[in-house]
Design a protein around this motif. Structure first.
Motif, PDB file in Angstrom:
ATOM      1  N   ARG A 211      30.372  47.126  17.395  1.00  0.00           N
ATOM      2  CA  ARG A 211      30.712  45.708  17.460  1.00  0.00           C
ATOM      3  C   ARG A 211      30.166  45.028  18.712  1.00  0.00           C
ATOM      4  NH1 ARG A 211      36.219  44.763  14.709  1.00  0.00           N
ATOM      5  NH2 ARG A 211      36.754  46.446  16.106  1.00  0.00           N
ATOM      6  N   SER A 236      28.833  51.831  13.334  1.00  0.00           N
ATOM      7  CA  SER A 236      30.266  52.065  13.218  1.00  0.00           C
ATOM      8  C   SER A 236      30.777  51.264  12.015  1.00  0.00           C
ATOM      9  CB  SER A 236      30.977  51.604  14.491  1.00  0.00           C
ATOM     10  OG  SER A 236      30.877  50.197  14.596  1.00  0.00           O
ATOM     11  N   ARG A 237      31.996  51.525  11.646  1.00  0.00           N
ATOM     12  CA  ARG A 237      32.575  50.914  10.442  1.00  0.00           C
ATOM     13  C   ARG A 237      32.596  49.379  10.440  1.00  0.00           C
ATOM     14  NH1 ARG A 237      35.952  52.895   5.685  1.00  0.00           N
ATOM     15  NH2 ARG A 237      35.833  50.880   4.701  1.00  0.00           N
ATOM     16  N   VAL A 251      28.552  56.001  10.218  1.00  0.00           N
ATOM     17  CA  VAL A 251      28.844  57.299  10.830  1.00  0.00           C
ATOM     18  C   VAL A 251      30.343  57.402  11.080  1.00  0.00           C
ATOM     19  CG1 VAL A 251      28.571  58.672  12.946  1.00  0.00           C
ATOM     20  CG2 VAL A 251      26.587  57.553  11.916  1.00  0.00           C
ATOM     21  N   LYS A 253      34.461  59.215  10.185  1.00  0.00           N
ATOM     22  CA  LYS A 253      35.452  59.754   9.258  1.00  0.00           C
ATOM     23  C   LYS A 253      35.211  59.337   7.811  1.00  0.00           C
ATOM     24  CE  LYS A 253      40.453  59.709   8.800  1.00  0.00           C
ATOM     25  NZ  LYS A 253      41.597  59.992   9.655  1.00  0.00           N
ATOM     26  N   SER A 254      34.962  58.051   7.601  1.00  0.00           N
ATOM     27  CA  SER A 254      34.738  57.627   6.224  1.00  0.00           C
ATOM     28  C   SER A 254      33.252  57.574   5.888  1.00  0.00           C
ATOM     29  CB  SER A 254      35.404  56.273   5.935  1.00  0.00           C
ATOM     30  OG  SER A 254      35.486  55.461   7.060  1.00  0.00           O
ATOM     31  N   SER A 269      32.704  51.803  20.802  1.00  0.00           N
ATOM     32  CA  SER A 269      33.776  52.171  21.738  1.00  0.00           C
ATOM     33  C   SER A 269      34.044  53.668  21.749  1.00  0.00           C
ATOM     34  CB  SER A 269      35.059  51.420  21.399  1.00  0.00           C
ATOM     35  OG  SER A 269      35.516  51.768  20.106  1.00  0.00           O
ATOM     36  N   GLU A 273      37.786  57.995  14.945  1.00  0.00           N
ATOM     37  CA  GLU A 273      37.232  57.977  13.585  1.00  0.00           C
ATOM     38  C   GLU A 273      35.704  57.910  13.614  1.00  0.00           C
ATOM     39  OE1 GLU A 273      39.508  55.743  14.614  1.00  0.00           O
ATOM     40  OE2 GLU A 273      41.328  56.287  13.523  1.00  0.00           O
ATOM     41  N   HIS A 274      35.143  57.366  14.678  1.00  0.00           N
ATOM     42  CA  HIS A 274      33.688  57.336  14.807  1.00  0.00           C
ATOM     43  C   HIS A 274      33.182  58.666  15.375  1.00  0.00           C
ATOM     44  CE1 HIS A 274      29.738  55.440  15.119  1.00  0.00           C
ATOM     45  NE2 HIS A 274      29.602  56.099  16.248  1.00  0.00           N
ATOM     46  N   ASN A 288      27.775  50.963  27.166  1.00  0.00           N
ATOM     47  CA  ASN A 288      29.026  50.239  26.911  1.00  0.00           C
ATOM     48  C   ASN A 288      29.506  49.598  28.207  1.00  0.00           C
ATOM     49  OD1 ASN A 288      31.813  49.561  26.337  1.00  0.00           O
ATOM     50  ND2 ASN A 288      31.595  50.841  24.512  1.00  0.00           N
ATOM     51  N   ASP A 306      24.884  45.879  29.995  1.00  0.00           N
ATOM     52  CA  ASP A 306      25.085  45.041  28.811  1.00  0.00           C
ATOM     53  C   ASP A 306      23.954  45.356  27.843  1.00  0.00           C
ATOM     54  OD1 ASP A 306      24.791  42.859  26.959  1.00  0.00           O
ATOM     55  OD2 ASP A 306      26.119  41.691  28.262  1.00  0.00           O
ATOM     56  N   LEU A 307      24.309  45.739  26.643  1.00  0.00           N
ATOM     57  CA  LEU A 307      23.272  46.207  25.716  1.00  0.00           C
ATOM     58  C   LEU A 307      22.270  45.116  25.372  1.00  0.00           C
ATOM     59  CD1 LEU A 307      23.473  45.463  22.345  1.00  0.00           C
ATOM     60  CD2 LEU A 307      25.656  46.550  22.714  1.00  0.00           C
TER      61      LEU A 307
ATOM     62  N   GLN B 180      42.134  49.840   3.531  1.00  0.00           N
ATOM     63  CA  GLN B 180      41.180  50.220   4.576  1.00  0.00           C
ATOM     64  C   GLN B 180      40.209  49.061   4.817  1.00  0.00           C
ATOM     65  OE1 GLN B 180      39.744  53.639   6.080  1.00  0.00           O
ATOM     66  NE2 GLN B 180      39.102  51.812   7.140  1.00  0.00           N
TER      67      GLN B 180
END
Ligand SMILES: Cc1cc2nc3c(=O)[nH]c(=O)nc-3n(C[C@H](O)[C@H](O)[C@H](O)COP(=O)(O)OP(=O)(O)OC[C@H]3O[C@@H](n4cnc5c(N)ncnc54)[C@H](O)[C@@H]3O)c2cc1C
Lengths: 324, 255
Positions: A211, A236-237, A251, A253-254, A269, A273-274, A288, A306-307, B180
């Motif tokens: 994000r 990330s999600r 990438v 958990k899900s 971050s 889960e990531h 980060n 800062d990216l 989710q």
């Protein structure tokens, strides 16, 4: 109450989940304190072969054609009956799509305490202590394992999957499946993963965006860097949920599990889960602005730059060095 | 279709988290509470269901700094009813066993066909709210959902498994669902619309029943992990940091 520790053997389409191995490893630590056995609980149809290689003292197998695929209602009712009759000291589940809801419903239905997000168990002063990981990996909470039968849901990171494997096969005891009426939840079909243009599990270099990339138009910059490196972009999600990249590039958990030579995380971050999907990368470089970001925990190199300032510099320098 | 959405407020992880003098809880002095991210998806999914098939959406939350803003924002997005439970605050990080009991007491009066919750919150210490609530209500539960369709009293959901695999399931109503991700990203809202909702929408305050708090573990201590112990930090101007990263990539034989 018995001194045994039950571990729910989570399996989906013929594969045992890694969290089951982690749970078996944690269960062993508890069993050494209680003096009980580690009991693997296997529910399904024609799945006894899955018990091979698991570090349990014995396996309780319930074979039921209706339990061939995961069915929440049926699984919960069956396990509730088992806990009632066996009264184990603790029952361990993975904090997963399957395990989290079984654990929660069992706790509610049977009035048992539940310790969630369990990362590590250890013995201390005759007590069994549980360390849970919360707040996206920023906080750890230590508690004593409640003295009654307790439901525990496990997260990865604390115990090694290898400690849940064994060369010796545990004896299997088959117990009859209880009668069950019409389940309130029924599986209709599986929907296979979307096949993307690129397979991020096969890339040597991955540029991951989180994000911190802030705007959709900045995704192009990261893509440019990935191209210059001869690698691919992943995310990330939240980036996927926004629709900025296809779900095949997620990438965690899900999403996918990746192990590239280099994982360059930009504005990610490092939520558990990531991290679950990328912790085995050979070299992790994290960018980060938050010095307390948990991604620095799994990173080999980190910078608080800062990216958005760093990206143009990096693209120029990589292009000048020439990928190859 | 009568849809209820439960919303939890959780610490904003962007802010620095500090542990209080007792060593067993977060210091609330600087704590900023925000809506649990997946609850925002649960609300969006409820609004999508309403738009597609009619019905109304009731949003239920408890006390805590920011609760009013969250409720007014939900109203501005199209929620019909707003309920705030008094006597229980997210500042005290109540366990989900406790929350399930107090939320269930309110939900029984609403007689919802569907209850939507976010599948988890980052500070869940005693499991997630949805399954516990479902058991309180005697309803079925399924979680990790990224799609919900209702038609003629039949509810079809898409449950996510790892690696992008999903399962379509049918669930009998009434039911509790753990969301989710909503089918569309949560809608964007202009501040002016929230201001307007503040004038027109009403928040109904309900006194929470004296909660039974059993079910959660007792906290012995809370601590922050040592972050970045293993990482070599690259410092300096952006071009210097970029040069170092290029060096590392070269050492790996990638450039
Ligand atoms: C059941 C479940 C499953 C999940 N599965 C997954 C999964 O598979 N994969 C996944 O990724 N997540 C998953 N999540 C979500 C996960 O919990 C986190 O919310 C998510 O990983 C956070 O993504 P992020 O790091 O991009 O965003 P954030 O946590 O918001 O982090 C953004 C980071 O960017 C940094 N930043 C901001 N601006 C800049 C800048 N200019 N330069 C540098 N840094 C900057 C910030 O300091 C921050 O650390 C799942 C959640 C649930 C509930």
């Amino acid at each position: 109450m018995s001194d045994d520790i039950h571990v729910f053997i989570e399996h989906l389409r013929g594969e045992v989940a890694e969290i089951t191995l982690i749970s078996l490893a944690a269960a062993r630590v508890i069993a050494e304190q209680t003096g009980g056995e580690v009991v693997g609980v296997l529910l399904g149809h024609d799945v006894q072969g899955l018990a091979a290689g698991l570090a349990a003292d014995r396996i309780l197998s319930i074979d039921d054609p209706a339990a061939g695929d995961y069915s929440p209602d049926l699984y919960i009712a069956t396990l509730a009956g088992l806990i009632d009759s066996q009264t184990p000291r603790a029952v361990l589940f993975g904090d997963t799509s399957m395990g989290a809801e079984i654990a929660g419903c069992l706790s509610g239905r049977l009035g048992l305490p539940l310790v969630g997000r369990c990362h590590t168990v250890r013995a201390a002063d005759d007590q069994i202590r549980v360390v849970s990981q919360i707040c996206g990996g920023k906080i750890f909470v230590e508690s004593a394992l409640p003295e009654s039968t307790v439901v525990v849901s496990m997260v990865p990171g604390g115990h090694r999957p290898d400690d849940g494997r064994s060369e010796t096969a545990a004896p299997i005891e088959t117990i009859p499946a209880p009668a069950f009426g019409e389940p309130r939840v029924a599986l209709k079909r599986y929907v296979e993963p979307e096949i993307g243009e690129i397979d991020i599990t096969k890339e040597d270099v991955l540029v991951a965006i989180g994000r911190g990339i802030q705007l959709e138009e900045n995704v192009e910059l990261a893509e440019e860097l990935a191209q210059a490196l001869g690698g691919a972009l992943c995310a990330s999600r939240p980036i996927i949920d926004q629709g900025w990249l296809p779900s095949s590039q997620m990438v965690g958990k899900s999403g996918k599990r990746v192990e590239p030579k280099v994982y360059l995380a930009l504005g990610v971050s490092g939520a558990p889960e990531h991290v679950e999907g990328m912790a085995s990368s050979a070299t992790v470089i994290a960018v980060n602005t938050d010095p307390a970001a948990p991604i620095f925990d799994v990173a080999h190199y980190g910078t608080e730059a800062d990216l958005l300032d760093l990206l143009p510099e990096l693209i120029d320098k990589v292009k000048a060095a020439g990928a190859g | 279709m009568n849809i209820a959405v439960l919303i939890k407020l959780v610490p904003d992880l962007v802010e620095e988290l500090e542990i209080d003098a007792t060593g067993t809880a977060l210091d609330t002095t600087w704590l900023r509470l925000i809506i649990n991210e997946v609850d925002e998806h649960a609300l969006e999914q409820a609004l999508l269901l309403k738009e597609r098939g009619g019905g109304d959406v009731t949003v239920v939350t408890a006390e805590g700094d920011g609760a009013e803003d969250v409720l007014y924002a939900a109203a501005a997005k199209g929620s019909d009813r707003l309920i705030r439970l008094r006597g229980i605050s997210f500042e005290d990080a109540p366990g989900n066993h406790t929350l399930a009991r107090v939320f269930a007491a309110v939900l029984r009066d609403l007689e919802p066909d569907l209850v939507l919750t976010g599948v988890q919150a980052h500070n869940d210490l005693d499991g997630s709210l949805g399954p516990l609530l479902a058991e309180e209500m005697g309803m079925p539960y399924v979680g990790y959902l990224s799609g919900v369709q209702t038609e003629d009293g039949v509810c079809r959901v898409m449950k996510e498994y790892p690696g992008g695999l999903a399962a379509e399931m049918e669930i009998a109503l009434p039911a509790v669902l753990g969301i989710q991700a909503s089918e569309e990203p949560p809608r964007y809202l202009a501040i002016s619309r929230i201001r307007q909702a503040m004038k027109t929408a009403t928040i109904v305050d309900r006194e929470a029943e004296q909660p039974d708090t059993t079910g959660a573990p007792g906290v012995i201590s809370m601590f922050t992990p040592e972050v970045g112990e293993a990482a070599t930090m690259l410092t300096g101007a952006d071009d210097e940091v970029a040069a170092r990263i290029v060096e590392i990539l070269s050492e790996q034989g990638l450039l």
